[in-house]
Design a protein around this motif. Structure first.
Motif, mmCIF file in Angstrom:
data_model
loop_
_atom_site.group_PDB
_atom_site.id
_atom_site.type_symbol
_atom_site.label_atom_id
_atom_site.label_comp_id
_atom_site.label_asym_id
_atom_site.label_seq_id
_atom_site.Cartn_x
_atom_site.Cartn_y
_atom_site.Cartn_z
ATOM 1 N N SER A 23 0.829 -1.190 0.000
ATOM 2 C CA SER A 23 0.000 0.000 0.000
ATOM 3 C C SER A 23 0.870 1.248 0.000
ATOM 4 C CB SER A 23 -0.910 0.026 1.241
ATOM 5 O OG SER A 23 -1.591 1.265 1.345
ATOM 6 N N ALA A 24 0.431 2.261 -0.737
ATOM 7 C CA ALA A 24 1.027 3.588 -0.577
ATOM 8 C C ALA A 24 0.455 4.204 0.691
ATOM 9 C CB ALA A 24 0.701 4.465 -1.778
ATOM 10 N N TRP A 25 1.239 5.066 1.308
ATOM 11 C CA TRP A 25 0.828 5.722 2.563
ATOM 12 C C TRP A 25 0.722 7.215 2.288
ATOM 13 C CZ3 TRP A 25 -0.017 3.303 7.321
ATOM 14 C CH2 TRP A 25 -0.204 4.152 8.428
ATOM 15 N N CYS A 26 -0.455 7.781 2.467
ATOM 16 C CA CYS A 26 -0.700 9.171 2.094
ATOM 17 C C CYS A 26 -1.021 10.027 3.308
ATOM 18 C CB CYS A 26 -1.862 9.262 1.109
ATOM 19 S SG CYS A 26 -1.509 8.537 -0.497
ATOM 20 N N ASP A 44 -1.210 -2.042 -4.408
ATOM 21 C CA ASP A 44 -2.438 -2.822 -4.272
ATOM 22 C C ASP A 44 -3.521 -2.060 -3.525
ATOM 23 O OD1 ASP A 44 -1.381 -5.440 -5.322
ATOM 24 O OD2 ASP A 44 -0.010 -5.144 -3.645
ATOM 25 N N ALA A 45 -3.134 -1.027 -2.778
ATOM 26 C CA ALA A 45 -4.076 -0.288 -1.950
ATOM 27 C C ALA A 45 -3.472 1.069 -1.618
ATOM 28 C CB ALA A 45 -4.388 -1.060 -0.662
ATOM 29 N N ILE A 46 -4.291 1.934 -1.030
ATOM 30 C CA ILE A 46 -3.858 3.250 -0.577
ATOM 31 C C ILE A 46 -4.280 3.410 0.880
ATOM 32 C CG2 ILE A 46 -4.050 5.739 -0.886
ATOM 33 C CD1 ILE A 46 -2.705 4.382 -3.248
ATOM 34 N N THR A 47 -3.362 3.882 1.724
ATOM 35 C CA THR A 47 -3.668 4.133 3.131
ATOM 36 C C THR A 47 -3.629 5.628 3.404
ATOM 37 O OG1 THR A 47 -2.694 2.008 3.775
ATOM 38 C CG2 THR A 47 -3.034 3.646 5.514
ATOM 39 N N LEU A 48 -4.695 6.140 4.015
ATOM 40 C CA LEU A 48 -4.807 7.568 4.330
ATOM 41 C C LEU A 48 -4.557 7.764 5.820
ATOM 42 C CD1 LEU A 48 -8.084 8.288 2.313
ATOM 43 C CD2 LEU A 48 -5.714 8.234 1.486
ATOM 44 N N ASP A 49 -3.673 8.690 6.147
ATOM 45 C CA ASP A 49 -3.243 8.880 7.533
ATOM 46 C C ASP A 49 -3.974 10.055 8.168
ATOM 47 O OD1 ASP A 49 -1.963 8.824 9.939
ATOM 48 O OD2 ASP A 49 0.027 9.350 9.158
ATOM 49 N N MET A 50 -4.858 9.751 9.113
ATOM 50 C CA MET A 50 -5.589 10.768 9.861
ATOM 51 C C MET A 50 -4.911 11.079 11.195
ATOM 52 S SD MET A 50 -9.446 9.278 9.211
ATOM 53 C CE MET A 50 -10.308 10.741 9.826
ATOM 54 N N GLN A 51 -3.898 10.306 11.562
ATOM 55 C CA GLN A 51 -3.222 10.519 12.844
ATOM 56 C C GLN A 51 -2.120 11.561 12.724
ATOM 57 O OE1 GLN A 51 -1.078 7.167 14.451
ATOM 58 N NE2 GLN A 51 -0.699 8.177 16.410
ATOM 59 N N HIS A 52 -1.149 11.294 11.863
ATOM 60 C CA HIS A 52 -0.045 12.228 11.679
ATOM 61 C C HIS A 52 -0.115 12.965 10.344
ATOM 62 C CE1 HIS A 52 1.898 11.030 15.342
ATOM 63 N NE2 HIS A 52 1.991 9.773 14.968
ATOM 64 N N GLY A 53 -0.948 12.507 9.438
ATOM 65 C CA GLY A 53 -1.126 13.179 8.162
ATOM 66 C C GLY A 53 -2.222 14.231 8.247
#
Length: 261
Positions: A23-26, A44-53
């Motif tokens: 997964s990419a980390w955005c 294969d997937a995308i991860t969205l960061d609501m904690q530090h992003g």
């Protein structure tokens, strides 16, 4: 891609195949960035960061459809203890929630309560965007969502590592996700940031063995391409590669090196 449920159900379907997913980390809350990364065949997937992003609920809701348009699932890491956010991002169509700093079976059970419909949890009804993206009717979504909306508890403290068996045993927890940087800080008592060090590697091996023993999934954040390759070779179910900012820098450096020789 899953036959039923479209991109929303694709992550669970791909994990059942047993091949490590990357997964990419955005963290940049611009939907076009995640959309561009989703267009890369290797992700294969995308991860969205609501904690530090920079992602909030609105940015997640705007981003998920662009990723789904590429036939790929979206994951979201919610803020610490923000279990009230879990059902909202699932309603928006994310395929999995990663919850940081889950240190006990009790906290894992709270996560499952917000992520799963009865009888496993108490998630309330209102998944209108997820329904549209999944192509499922309401009855079918209700019956199947507990199976394809995954819950991953982050193991990134000594307490969580000690309680990993109890966390994995919680019904409604589909697996764990390791944050090597925070784990290295915790295991060193705050003395070092060493996500690729031998102590963290041993902890990862232990956590992976416990996840396998429980019949559940394990993901990990990779801070570099080289470490990501090792994690894939080690058989982690999900490897989240770096961050969009780091990927942008790597691409810029490669292009500048080519231009300047």
């Amino acid at each position: 891609m899953a036959e039923r449920g479209g991109a929303v159900a694709a992550l669970a379907a791909r994990m059942r195949e047993g091949t490590p997913l990357v997964s990419a980390w955005c963290g940049i809350p611009e939907p076009a960035v995640a959309g561009l990364l989703a267009a890369e065949p290797g992700f294969d997937a995308i991860t969205l960061d609501m904690q530090h992003g920079g992602f909030d609920e609105a940015a997640v809701a705007r981003t998920v459809p662009l990723v789904a348009a590429r036939g790929k699932p979206t994951l979201a890491r919610v803020p610490v203890a923000a279990f009230n956010t879990v059902s909202r991002v699932l309603d928006a169509g994310v395929s999995a929630v990663i919850a940081p700093m889950v240190n006990s079976a009790e906290e894992a059970a709270m996560l499952a309560t917000f992520a799963k419909y009865p009888p496993l949890g108490a998630r309330s009804w209102g998944p209108l965007p997820a329904l549209a993206l999944s192509g499922l009717g309401g009855d079918h979504y209700l019956k199947e969502a507990n199976g394809f909306c995954l819950t991953l508890a982050m193991v990134e403290t000594r307490e969580a590592l000690d309680a990993v068996d109890a966390i994995l045993a919680v019904e409604g927890i589909d697996g764990i996700f390791i944050g090597p940087s925070d784990l290295s800080i915790a295991l060193s008592g705050g003395a070092a940031l060493d996500p690729g060090g031998s102590v963290v590697r041993a902890a990862l091996d232990h956590a992976k063995a416990r996840a396998r023993a429980a019949g559940k999934r394990i993901g990990v954040y990779a801070h570099s391409p080289a470490r990501g390759r090792e994690n894939v070779q080690e058989g982690f179910d999900l490897v989240a590669l770096m961050g969009d900012g780091a990927l942008l820098r790597l691409g810029a450096q490669a292009a500048l090196n080519e231009v300047r020789g």
